[in-house]
Design a protein around this motif. Structure first.
Motif, PDB file in Angstrom:
ATOM      1  N   PRO A 141     -13.717  -4.702  32.080  1.00 43.41           N
ATOM      2  CA  PRO A 141     -14.356  -3.578  31.315  1.00 43.41           C
ATOM      3  C   PRO A 141     -15.020  -2.377  31.428  1.00 43.41           C
ATOM      4  O   PRO A 141     -15.035  -1.371  31.038  1.00 43.41           O
ATOM      5  CB  PRO A 141     -15.269  -4.834  30.195  1.00 43.41           C
ATOM      6  CG  PRO A 141     -14.588  -5.935  30.694  1.00 43.41           C
ATOM      7  CD  PRO A 141     -13.426  -6.067  32.126  1.00 43.41           C
ATOM      8  N   LYS A 142     -14.949  -2.879  33.065  1.00 46.11           N
ATOM      9  CA  LYS A 142     -15.669  -1.570  33.751  1.00 46.11           C
ATOM     10  C   LYS A 142     -14.487  -0.458  33.936  1.00 46.11           C
ATOM     11  O   LYS A 142     -14.989   0.922  33.528  1.00 46.11           O
ATOM     12  CB  LYS A 142     -15.618  -1.423  34.945  1.00 46.11           C
ATOM     13  CG  LYS A 142     -17.711  -2.030  34.967  1.00 46.11           C
ATOM     14  CD  LYS A 142     -17.907  -2.171  36.034  1.00 46.11           C
ATOM     15  CE  LYS A 142     -19.734  -2.369  36.133  1.00 46.11           C
ATOM     16  NZ  LYS A 142     -20.059  -2.161  37.418  1.00 46.11           N
ATOM     17  N   GLN A 143     -13.150  -1.576  34.656  1.00 39.93           N
ATOM     18  CA  GLN A 143     -11.750   0.025  34.335  1.00 39.93           C
ATOM     19  C   GLN A 143     -11.393   0.723  33.265  1.00 39.93           C
ATOM     20  O   GLN A 143     -10.763   1.679  33.510  1.00 39.93           O
ATOM     21  CB  GLN A 143     -10.624  -0.620  34.838  1.00 39.93           C
ATOM     22  CG  GLN A 143     -10.723  -1.762  36.312  1.00 39.93           C
ATOM     23  CD  GLN A 143      -9.540  -2.330  36.396  1.00 39.93           C
ATOM     24  OE1 GLN A 143      -9.049  -3.077  36.156  1.00 39.93           O
ATOM     25  NE2 GLN A 143      -9.420  -2.013  38.277  1.00 39.93           N
ATOM     26  N   ALA A 144     -11.970   0.066  31.845  1.00 36.98           N
ATOM     27  CA  ALA A 144     -11.390   0.149  30.354  1.00 36.98           C
ATOM     28  C   ALA A 144     -12.485   1.199  30.379  1.00 36.98           C
ATOM     29  O   ALA A 144     -12.285   2.375  29.368  1.00 36.98           O
ATOM     30  CB  ALA A 144     -11.561  -0.697  29.831  1.00 36.98           C
ATOM     31  N   ASP A 145     -12.953   1.730  30.720  1.00 39.40           N
ATOM     32  CA  ASP A 145     -14.689   2.432  30.450  1.00 39.40           C
ATOM     33  C   ASP A 145     -14.330   3.397  30.909  1.00 39.40           C
ATOM     34  O   ASP A 145     -15.542   4.629  31.002  1.00 39.40           O
ATOM     35  CB  ASP A 145     -15.711   1.759  30.359  1.00 39.40           C
ATOM     36  CG  ASP A 145     -16.759   3.005  29.642  1.00 39.40           C
ATOM     37  OD1 ASP A 145     -16.709   3.209  28.488  1.00 39.40           O
ATOM     38  OD2 ASP A 145     -17.995   2.721  30.349  1.00 39.40           O
TER      39      ASP A 145
ATOM     40  N   TRP B  39     -13.494   7.022  33.242  1.00 41.78           N
ATOM     41  CA  TRP B  39     -12.592   8.862  32.675  1.00 41.78           C
ATOM     42  C   TRP B  39     -10.719   8.272  33.098  1.00 41.78           C
ATOM     43  O   TRP B  39     -10.572   8.818  32.410  1.00 41.78           O
ATOM     44  CB  TRP B  39     -13.295   9.387  33.206  1.00 41.78           C
ATOM     45  CG  TRP B  39     -13.179   9.761  34.930  1.00 41.78           C
ATOM     46  CD1 TRP B  39     -13.834   9.448  35.950  1.00 41.78           C
ATOM     47  CD2 TRP B  39     -11.777  10.357  35.338  1.00 41.78           C
ATOM     48  NE1 TRP B  39     -13.232   9.678  37.104  1.00 41.78           N
ATOM     49  CE2 TRP B  39     -12.304  10.518  37.141  1.00 41.78           C
ATOM     50  CE3 TRP B  39     -11.038  11.109  34.345  1.00 41.78           C
ATOM     51  CZ2 TRP B  39     -10.679  10.913  37.787  1.00 41.78           C
ATOM     52  CZ3 TRP B  39     -10.126  11.771  35.585  1.00 41.78           C
ATOM     53  CH2 TRP B  39      -9.376  11.673  36.782  1.00 41.78           C
TER      54      TRP B  39
ATOM     55  N   THR C 138      -9.042   5.656  32.358  1.00 43.88           N
ATOM     56  CA  THR C 138      -8.371   5.370  31.475  1.00 43.88           C
ATOM     57  C   THR C 138      -8.634   5.620  30.724  1.00 43.88           C
ATOM     58  O   THR C 138      -8.020   6.115  28.868  1.00 43.88           O
ATOM     59  CB  THR C 138      -9.266   4.299  31.234  1.00 43.88           C
ATOM     60  OG1 THR C 138      -8.962   3.397  32.944  1.00 43.88           O
ATOM     61  CG2 THR C 138      -8.414   3.199  31.004  1.00 43.88           C
ATOM     62  N   ARG C 139      -9.878   6.415  30.179  1.00 43.70           N
ATOM     63  CA  ARG C 139     -10.079   7.430  29.155  1.00 43.70           C
ATOM     64  C   ARG C 139      -8.320   8.254  28.929  1.00 43.70           C
ATOM     65  O   ARG C 139      -8.313   9.032  27.431  1.00 43.70           O
ATOM     66  CB  ARG C 139     -11.248   7.765  28.581  1.00 43.70           C
ATOM     67  CG  ARG C 139     -12.477   6.143  28.484  1.00 43.70           C
ATOM     68  CD  ARG C 139     -13.551   7.203  28.057  1.00 43.70           C
ATOM     69  NE  ARG C 139     -14.673   6.790  28.814  1.00 43.70           N
ATOM     70  CZ  ARG C 139     -15.425   7.274  29.567  1.00 43.70           C
ATOM     71  NH1 ARG C 139     -15.691   8.764  28.750  1.00 43.70           N
ATOM     72  NH2 ARG C 139     -15.782   7.845  30.401  1.00 43.70           N
TER      73      ARG C 139
END
Length: 160
Positions: free
Chosen positions: A116-120, A122, A124-125
Motif C-alpha cells: 500500500p505504501k508503494q502504491a501511494d 508519487w 507509482t501515481r
C-alpha cells in the motif's frame, strides 16, 4: 462464537502486521513494477478511447440530426461531438468500461504486486496517470478508423 473469536484473532494479527509495516521504510517501486503499473492502467484506457472515438464518429451525425434538432443545438456543438460525447460518456461508456477491464484481465493483465505504501508513492501515481493519458490517446487515434470510410461517401455525393 467460535467463528467470531477466530475472526477477531485474525483481525488483531493483521492489525499488528499493518502497524509493523508502518514503522518499516519501504523501497520505492522498481522500474519493472512501474512498467507493470503503466500497462495495467494504459490497456483499459486504450479500449475506452477506441470505443469512445469509433462510436462517436460513426454515430455522431445521427445523434446530431436526432437530438441536435430536437434540442436546437448548433451545428458546431453537435458536429464536433461535444454534446453527443456527453450523452455517450454518461450512458454507454459506464457500461462498456466493465467489459474493457474484463477483456484486459483475460489478456493476462494482472494487478501490480505493490505494498500500500508503494502504491501511494508519487512514482507509482505518475506511472498510473501517464498510462491512462497515453492509453486513451492511442485508443482515440485507433478509434478514428471510421474516418477512412467517410471520404468515399462524400465523393459519391459530389459526383451526383
Amino acid at each position: 462464537s467460535t467463528e467470531r473469536s477466530c475472526l477477531l484473532r485474525e483481525l488483531h494479527r493483521f492489525e499488528s502486521i499493518a502497524i509493523a509495516q508502518e514503522k518499516l521504510e519501504v523501497a520505492p517501486p522498481s522500474p519493472g513494477q512501474l512498467r507493470h503499473v503503466f500497462f495495467h492502467n494504459a490497456l483499459p484506457f486504450v479500449g475506452f478511447g477506441f470505443l469512445d472515438n469509433a462510436i462517436m464518429i460513426a454515430a455522431g451525425t445521427q445523434i446530431e440530426l436526432s437530438i441536435g434538432v430536437v434540442l436546437g443545438i448548433s451545428t458546431m456543438a453537435g458536429k464536433h461531438y461535444q454534446i453527443p460525447n456527453c450523452f455517450f460518456l454518461f450512458s454507454c461508456c459506464s457500461s462498456l468500461a466493465g467489459y474493457v477491464e474484463a477483456l484486459a484481465s483475460r489478456l493476462g493483465l494482472s494487478i501490480p504486486d505493490l505494498t500500500p505504501k508503494q502504491a501511494d508513492m508519487w512514482q507509482t501515481r505518475l506511472s498510473a496517470h501517464l498510462g491512462k493519458a497515453i492509453g486513451v490517446t492511442i485508443g482515440c487515434i485507433l478509434g478514428m478508423f471510421p474516418l477512412l470510410f467517410f471520404g468515399e461517401e462524400e465523393e459519391k455525393l459530389e459526383e451526383k
